[in-house]
Design an enzyme around this catalytic site. Structure first.
Site, PDB file in Angstrom:
ATOM      1  CE  LYS A 225       2.684   2.982   2.517  1.00 31.84           C
ATOM      2  NZ  LYS A 225       1.391   2.269   2.374  1.00 31.84           N
TER       3      LYS A 225
ATOM      4  NE  ARG B 185       3.264   0.124   8.424  1.00 33.33           N
ATOM      5  CZ  ARG B 185       3.626  -0.158   7.178  1.00 33.33           C
ATOM      6  NH1 ARG B 185       4.736   0.316   6.687  1.00 33.33           N
ATOM      7  NH2 ARG B 185       2.873  -0.923   6.433  1.00 33.33           N
TER       8      ARG B 185
ATOM      9  NE  ARG C 214       1.317  -5.178  -3.248  1.00 31.70           N
ATOM     10  CZ  ARG C 214       1.446  -4.411  -2.164  1.00 31.70           C
ATOM     11  NH1 ARG C 214       1.918  -3.186  -2.270  1.00 31.70           N
ATOM     12  NH2 ARG C 214       1.080  -4.869  -0.992  1.00 31.70           N
TER      13      ARG C 214
ATOM     14  NE  ARG D   2       4.094  -7.105   0.282  1.00 34.59           N
ATOM     15  CZ  ARG D   2       3.938  -5.855   0.702  1.00 34.59           C
ATOM     16  NH1 ARG D   2       4.382  -4.845  -0.031  1.00 34.59           N
ATOM     17  NH2 ARG D   2       3.351  -5.599   1.839  1.00 34.59           N
TER      18      ARG D   2
ATOM     19  NE  ARG E 204      -0.377  -5.435   4.485  1.00 32.33           N
ATOM     20  CZ  ARG E 204      -0.200  -5.738   3.195  1.00 32.33           C
ATOM     21  NH1 ARG E 204      -0.520  -6.933   2.747  1.00 32.33           N
ATOM     22  NH2 ARG E 204       0.310  -4.848   2.382  1.00 32.33           N
TER      23      ARG E 204
HETATM   24  P1  AP5 Z   1       1.624  -0.032  -3.930  1.00 30.68           P
HETATM   25  O1  AP5 Z   1       2.275   1.143  -4.554  1.00 30.68           O
HETATM   26  O2  AP5 Z   1       2.360  -1.315  -3.893  1.00 30.68           O
HETATM   27  O3  AP5 Z   1       1.064   0.356  -2.472  1.00 30.68           O
HETATM   28  P2  AP5 Z   1       1.824   0.649  -1.102  1.00 30.68           P
HETATM   29  O4  AP5 Z   1       1.142   1.818  -0.488  1.00 30.68           O
HETATM   30  O5  AP5 Z   1       3.298   0.745  -1.323  1.00 30.68           O
HETATM   31  O6  AP5 Z   1       1.409  -0.664  -0.339  1.00 30.68           O
HETATM   32  P3  AP5 Z   1       2.175  -1.702   0.598  1.00 30.68           P
HETATM   33  O7  AP5 Z   1       1.260  -2.898   0.726  1.00 30.68           O
HETATM   34  O8  AP5 Z   1       3.562  -1.968   0.126  1.00 30.68           O
HETATM   35  O9  AP5 Z   1       2.167  -0.969   1.924  1.00 30.68           O
HETATM   36  P4  AP5 Z   1       2.186  -1.598   3.258  1.00 30.68           P
HETATM   37  O10 AP5 Z   1       2.313  -0.342   4.005  1.00 30.68           O
HETATM   38  O11 AP5 Z   1       1.115  -2.470   3.717  1.00 30.68           O
HETATM   39  O12 AP5 Z   1       3.405  -2.649   3.163  1.00 30.68           O
HETATM   40  P5  AP5 Z   1       4.876  -2.585   3.635  1.00 30.68           P
HETATM   41  O13 AP5 Z   1       5.700  -3.325   2.675  1.00 30.68           O
HETATM   42  O14 AP5 Z   1       5.264  -1.187   3.998  1.00 30.68           O
HETATM   43  O15 AP5 Z   1       0.216  -0.232  -4.677  1.00 30.68           O
HETATM   44  C1  AP5 Z   1      -0.652  -1.311  -4.347  1.00 30.68           C
HETATM   45  C2  AP5 Z   1      -1.313  -1.855  -5.620  1.00 30.68           C
HETATM   46  O16 AP5 Z   1      -2.221  -0.872  -6.115  1.00 30.68           O
HETATM   47  C3  AP5 Z   1      -0.325  -2.142  -6.763  1.00 30.68           C
HETATM   48  O17 AP5 Z   1      -0.739  -3.289  -7.442  1.00 30.68           O
HETATM   49  C4  AP5 Z   1      -0.422  -0.885  -7.656  1.00 30.68           C
HETATM   50  O18 AP5 Z   1      -0.154  -1.192  -9.029  1.00 30.68           O
HETATM   51  C5  AP5 Z   1      -1.857  -0.469  -7.449  1.00 30.68           C
HETATM   52  N1  AP5 Z   1      -2.038   0.986  -7.498  1.00 30.68           N
HETATM   53  C6  AP5 Z   1      -1.196   1.945  -6.994  1.00 30.68           C
HETATM   54  N2  AP5 Z   1      -1.709   3.176  -7.208  1.00 30.68           N
HETATM   55  C7  AP5 Z   1      -2.913   2.977  -7.838  1.00 30.68           C
HETATM   56  C8  AP5 Z   1      -3.928   3.870  -8.328  1.00 30.68           C
HETATM   57  N3  AP5 Z   1      -3.826   5.199  -8.208  1.00 30.68           N
HETATM   58  N4  AP5 Z   1      -5.019   3.310  -8.933  1.00 30.68           N
HETATM   59  C9  AP5 Z   1      -5.139   1.963  -9.034  1.00 30.68           C
HETATM   60  N5  AP5 Z   1      -4.205   1.084  -8.615  1.00 30.68           N
HETATM   61  C10 AP5 Z   1      -3.112   1.582  -8.006  1.00 30.68           C
HETATM   62  O19 AP5 Z   1       4.803  -3.375   5.034  1.00 30.68           O
HETATM   63  C11 AP5 Z   1       4.591  -4.781   5.068  1.00 30.68           C
HETATM   64  C12 AP5 Z   1       4.643  -5.244   6.524  1.00 30.68           C
HETATM   65  O20 AP5 Z   1       5.944  -4.949   7.088  1.00 30.68           O
HETATM   66  C13 AP5 Z   1       3.649  -4.544   7.475  1.00 30.68           C
HETATM   67  O21 AP5 Z   1       2.396  -5.166   7.461  1.00 30.68           O
HETATM   68  C14 AP5 Z   1       4.378  -4.669   8.821  1.00 30.68           C
HETATM   69  O22 AP5 Z   1       4.232  -5.968   9.339  1.00 30.68           O
HETATM   70  C15 AP5 Z   1       5.847  -4.492   8.437  1.00 30.68           C
HETATM   71  N6  AP5 Z   1       6.317  -3.093   8.506  1.00 30.68           N
HETATM   72  C16 AP5 Z   1       6.802  -2.336   7.469  1.00 30.68           C
HETATM   73  N7  AP5 Z   1       7.161  -1.119   7.903  1.00 30.68           N
HETATM   74  C17 AP5 Z   1       6.890  -1.092   9.229  1.00 30.68           C
HETATM   75  C18 AP5 Z   1       7.030  -0.069  10.224  1.00 30.68           C
HETATM   76  N8  AP5 Z   1       7.519   1.148   9.935  1.00 30.68           N
HETATM   77  N9  AP5 Z   1       6.641  -0.377  11.498  1.00 30.68           N
HETATM   78  C19 AP5 Z   1       6.176  -1.609  11.812  1.00 30.68           C
HETATM   79  N10 AP5 Z   1       5.996  -2.613  10.906  1.00 30.68           N
HETATM   80  C20 AP5 Z   1       6.365  -2.345   9.624  1.00 30.68           C
END
Ligand code: AP5
Length: 208
Positions: free
Chosen positions: A15, A90, A124, A152, A163
């Site tokens: 994302k 979410r 990552r 991270r 997660r």
């Molecule tokens: P990346 O683009 O970083 O993936 P992402 O989908 O953004 O993953 P996140 O881990 O950031 O999502 P998340 O939803 O768990 O975390 P968030 O910060 O929102 O890509 C991942 C890796 O893959 C990278 O190394 C990239 O280079 C590689 N990659 C990308 N595309 C690729 C491809 N096509 N092929 C190969 N490699 C690829 O949330 C963190 C925490 O915050 C949650 O656990 C929760 O506790 C809290 N939180 C956040 N938002 C909420 C909410 N709305 N409600 C409740 N809790 C929340």
């Protein structure tokens, strides 16, 4: 395009990676609840402290905390013509509240199976100076910046399992919720970063 766009998918689906190109094209600001929570945490705010234990355990932060963050963010000037949500909503409760305060015009669901997720997340790395996301195998950083990259705290195998569990139990039902409203666009996330982007652009904007 009027209204806001939602980037939807499991942790590590790509994302944040895809958000950069969509922001450039639409000029809508990226609103990542994960980034906002991490900023609150590093600034030691009350909200950050409230979220800390949930994030470290890989659990969802309570809806009330998230909705407080979002309603404040949407009052800012740059959100007037819609934003690009990344990692929000979410839960169905978050989506229902969002529907009361903003118009969602499309939900891009990046689909990646669990087996690939762990490998993506554990490999990552992030550049703290630019915020750019890299991967040790799939998107290696230039040699000149490798030493400053960070990982991270929640990017370890056991937290990723939690997660993914939270995603399947609380978040994935939202796909059907948005599909029933005719808003869901499904994209195969198991292609190269460029191919995933191209698929998003051809489905969303009829361009490549
Ligand atoms: P990346 O683009 O970083 O993936 P992402 O989908 O953004 O993953 P996140 O881990 O950031 O999502 P998340 O939803 O768990 O975390 P968030 O910060 O929102 O890509 C991942 C890796 O893959 C990278 O190394 C990239 O280079 C590689 N990659 C990308 N595309 C690729 C491809 N096509 N092929 C190969 N490699 C690829 O949330 C963190 C925490 O915050 C949650 O656990 C929760 O506790 C809290 N939180 C956040 N938002 C909420 C909410 N709305 N409600 C409740 N809790 C929340």
């Amino acid at each position: 395009m009027k209204g806001s766009i939602v980037l939807f998918g499991p942790p590590g689906a790509g994302k944040g990676t895809q958000a950069t190109r969509i922001v450039e094209y639409t000029s809508k600001p990226q609103v990542s609840t994960g980034d906002m929570l991490r900023a609150a945490l590093s600034n030691g705010t009350e909200l950050g402290l409230e979220a800390k234990s949930f994030m470290e355990a890989g659990e969802l932060v309570p809806d009330g905390v998230i909705l407080r963050l979002i309603s404040e963010r949407l009052k800012m000037d740059d959100a007037r013509n819609g934003v690009l949500f990344d990692g929000f909503p979410r839960t169905i409760a978050q989506a229902e509240e969002l529907a009361k305060i903003a118009e969602v015009s499309a939900v891009i669901s990046i689909q990646v199976p669990d087996d690939s997720i762990v490998q993506r997340i554990v490999g990552r790395r992030m550049d703290p100076e630019t915020g750019e996301i890299f991967h040790v195998d799939f998107k290696p950083a230039p040699e000149s910046i490798v030493n400053r990259l960070v990982q991270r705290k929640d990017d370890n195998e056991s937290t990723v399992r939690n997660r993914l569990k939270a995603y399947h139990e609380q978040t994935s039902p939202l796909a059907t919720w948005y599909d029933n409203q005719g808003l869901l666009i499904r994209v195969n996330g198991e292609q190269t970063i460029k191919q995933v982007g191209d698929e998003i652009f051809s489905q969303m904007f009829s361009v490549r």
